[in-house]
Enzyme design. Structure first.
Site, PDB file in Angstrom:
ATOM      1  N   ARG A   1       0.840  -1.192   0.000  1.00  0.00           N
ATOM      2  CA  ARG A   1       0.000   0.000   0.000  1.00  0.00           C
ATOM      3  C   ARG A   1       0.879   1.247   0.000  1.00  0.00           C
ATOM      4  O   ARG A   1       1.871   1.328   0.737  1.00  0.00           O
ATOM      5  CB  ARG A   1      -0.912   0.030   1.245  1.00  0.00           C
ATOM      6  CG  ARG A   1      -2.085  -0.938   1.155  1.00  0.00           C
ATOM      7  CD  ARG A   1      -3.117  -0.469   0.129  1.00  0.00           C
ATOM      8  NE  ARG A   1      -4.240  -1.373  -0.014  1.00  0.00           N
ATOM      9  CZ  ARG A   1      -4.317  -2.344  -0.923  1.00  0.00           C
ATOM     10  NH1 ARG A   1      -3.303  -2.545  -1.756  1.00  0.00           N
ATOM     11  NH2 ARG A   1      -5.390  -3.101  -1.005  1.00  0.00           N
TER      12      ARG A   1
ATOM     13  N   GLU B   1      -2.582   7.846  -6.459  1.00  0.00           N
ATOM     14  CA  GLU B   1      -2.527   7.041  -7.683  1.00  0.00           C
ATOM     15  C   GLU B   1      -3.530   7.551  -8.709  1.00  0.00           C
ATOM     16  O   GLU B   1      -4.722   7.635  -8.416  1.00  0.00           O
ATOM     17  CB  GLU B   1      -2.797   5.562  -7.358  1.00  0.00           C
ATOM     18  CG  GLU B   1      -1.724   4.944  -6.497  1.00  0.00           C
ATOM     19  CD  GLU B   1      -1.928   3.457  -6.219  1.00  0.00           C
ATOM     20  OE1 GLU B   1      -2.959   2.898  -6.640  1.00  0.00           O
ATOM     21  OE2 GLU B   1      -1.046   2.852  -5.589  1.00  0.00           O
TER      22      GLU B   1
ATOM     23  N   HIS C   1       0.464  -0.032 -10.160  1.00  0.00           N
ATOM     24  CA  HIS C   1      -0.339  -0.871  -9.261  1.00  0.00           C
ATOM     25  C   HIS C   1      -0.793  -2.158  -9.963  1.00  0.00           C
ATOM     26  O   HIS C   1      -1.982  -2.395 -10.181  1.00  0.00           O
ATOM     27  CB  HIS C   1      -1.558  -0.103  -8.736  1.00  0.00           C
ATOM     28  CG  HIS C   1      -2.076  -0.652  -7.441  1.00  0.00           C
ATOM     29  ND1 HIS C   1      -2.700   0.110  -6.493  1.00  0.00           N
ATOM     30  CD2 HIS C   1      -2.068  -1.917  -6.924  1.00  0.00           C
ATOM     31  CE1 HIS C   1      -3.056  -0.634  -5.456  1.00  0.00           C
ATOM     32  NE2 HIS C   1      -2.678  -1.875  -5.693  1.00  0.00           N
TER      33      HIS C   1
END
Length: 529
Positions: A236, A265, A283
């Site tokens: 994370r 993000e 990601h």
């Protein structure tokens, strides 16, 4: 656990088609609407019992509070950072994820970044594409014999450890939950973070994002590491302090970083992404065909199993439900709710509640283990009829706390098996009840000192009367009830007739006005179970 009724589910992101297929095969209507704005989701969600998301949908308190029918939020993936779990809990909504769906994919990407950092693979690829042939510039280092520190030894941390051990790495780690003997069985030596930082050539983090892990790697901890340590974050964004990481990269204290996640993000600040010693991905931890198929299928199967009352997997805010899937557990839940409802009715003139003490009694382990959900069940019965209170086993503890009720639960070893005793205090007055399950039916054995000759079946319409012993009580009550069009179906009297005692009358229907009985009794209460 009594089955939770899920008839309609909204899928707000792209998930594997098997998710929809499994839900529909089990009689659940599914609607797929992707890329909704917050206002659109708030308008849409009110019609659904369930919501399935990945990581892009932000399930905020506003969304949850707009969902009057919502019973479950299913996250097709591991983290639930995008779901307001506290708001869901307060609303009595289960939040569920797929704890193992992307484990292998996330572990493999972590290993790929570790290897890429050791041999500068992405940088070398880009150099080749630019027409260069520069062997000296991309001199790397072997992983063999190096020390890998794994912070977070859950499913992913374990899979990373076993894979990197195949490269001859020594694996050490830290985890506040996993016992050291367990991690030692798969080759990871546990130690404190203070001991871990100075030993590592590489560090990878696999923890949830929570207050205790925000900025876990920062200026202070980087200073304790070996000069040139390389770090990986596929967990994370925010576990590694991004500004501290940039400073460590510039000073050489950190020799390189592999980042799949960021605080924001996509990241607007490109300083880390553009740094020559950083390998970054958008990601991709769960971005494999297999992980997406597994997560989509898992969340659908978990919802179906929950609806069918088989088991509960992946619930992050409903631990109380974990042991409630047997018939015996469901019978005890009904008993607890019924006792709570009786006490609520009998203490109606004495509000608010200030204290509740629930005692489980029996000789075996079963009654001892059921104390958690039995306590919650009693509180549901006690509070679910309060104004504006939508109580269930998931939110009842927080509702009780908000109501100022001090809750205690204990267990007493006794040969008298399967007994539940409850005492509540309302406006300084104590009310007590005890009951058990007999023949699969919840029964009341005692009410505030009145032990009934025969157990009172806690089903149907019940009228509770407190009065002094009088042979004319039953005929008088029967006459009043008859004048109101209500028939007596059963009558339960206490064994001891000393003082004011409680009677229970099973009736064909509830009275429109309890005041018609007030001249005959000291207290009167009624309820339908």
């Amino acid at each position: 656990m009594a089955p939770i009724c899920i008839k309609t589910v909204l899928i707000s992101e792209s998930v594997d088609p098997r998710c929809r297929a499994i839900l529909e095969e089990n009689g659940i209507r599914v609607t797929e609407k992707q890329s909704m704005k917050k206002e659109e989701l708030i308008a849409e969600i009110k019609d659904y019992d369930g919501l399935v998301v990945r990581s892009a949908t932000k399930v905020t308190a506003d969304v949850i509070n707009a969902a009057d029918n919502l019973k479950i939020i299913g996250r097709a993936g591991t983290g639930v950072d995008n779901v307001d779990v506290d708001a869901a809990t307060n609303k009595g909504v289960i939040v569920m994820n797929t704890p193992s769906g992307n484990t292998i994919s996330a572990a493999e990407l972590t290993c790929a970044l570790l290897m890429s950092l050791s041999r500068n693979v992405p940088q070398a690829v880009m150099s080749m594409k630019q027409g260069n042939w520069d062997r000296k510039k991309f001199m790397g280092a072997e992983l063999y014999g190096k020390v890998l520190g794994i912070v977070g030894l859950g499913r992913i941390g374990k899979e990373v450890a076993t894979r990197m051990q195949a490269f001859g790495m020594r694996t050490i780690g830290y985890d506040p939950i996993t016992p050291p003997e367990v991690s030692a069985s798969w080759g990871v030596e546990q130690m404190s973070l203070e001991q871990l930082w100075p030993q590592c050539d590489y560090i990878t983090v696999h923890t949830p994002l929570m207050p205790s892990t925000v900025g876990l790697l920062n200026d202070e901890t980087f200073a304790k590491c070996k000069k040139g340590v390389k770090v990986v974050n596929c967990a994370r964004g925010g576990i590694i302090d991004e500004e501290a990481l940039l400073r460590a990269l510039e000073s050489g204290q950190c020799g390189g970083a592999g980042l799949d996640v960021f605080i924001e993000e996509p990241p607007k600040n490109r300083s880390l992404v553009n740094h020559p010693n950083v390998i970054s991905c958008p990601h991709l931890g769960a971005s494999t065909t297999e992980a997406q198929a597994r997560c989509g299928e898992d969340i659908a199967l978990q919802i179906v199993d929950m609806v069918n009352g088989k088991n509960l997997v992946g619930a992050v805010n409903a631990q109380v439900l974990a042991g409630t899937f047997s018939q015996e557990s469901q019978q005890l839940i009904r008993l607890g709710e019924a006792i709570g409802a009786v006490l609520h009715s009998c203490s109606a003139s004495r509000k608010p509640f200030s204290h509740a003490h629930i005692i489980t009694q029996g000789s075996g382990d079963f009654m001892k283990s059921c104390g958690g959900y039995l306590t919650s069940a009693v509180l549901v019965g006690l509070l679910k009829h309060e104004s504006g209170c939508s109580a269930n086993l998931i939110n009842i503890q927080s509702l009780a706390k908000e109501s100022g009720i001090a809750v205690n639960q204990s267990h007493c070893v006794s040969e008298e098996a399967g007994l539940c005793k409850v005492e509540v205090v309302a406006d300084g007055h104590s009310y007590k009840a005890s009951g058990s399950v007999q023949g699969g039916v919840p029964v009341l054995l005692e009410l505030s000192g009145s032990v009934f000759r025969q157990p009172v079946s806690l089903t149907g319409n019940l009228l509770f009367l407190q009065a002094s012993a009088d042979p004319q009580l039953l005929p008088s009550v029967a006459g009043v009830l008859a004048s109101e069009g209500v028939q007596i179906e059963s009558f339960s009297a206490p064994a001891d007739h000393t003082g004011d005692v409680w009677y229970c009358v099973g009736v064909s229907s509830l009275l429109q006005d309890l005041n018609v009985l007030k001249p005959l009794v000291k207290n009167v209460a009624q309820l339908s179970i």
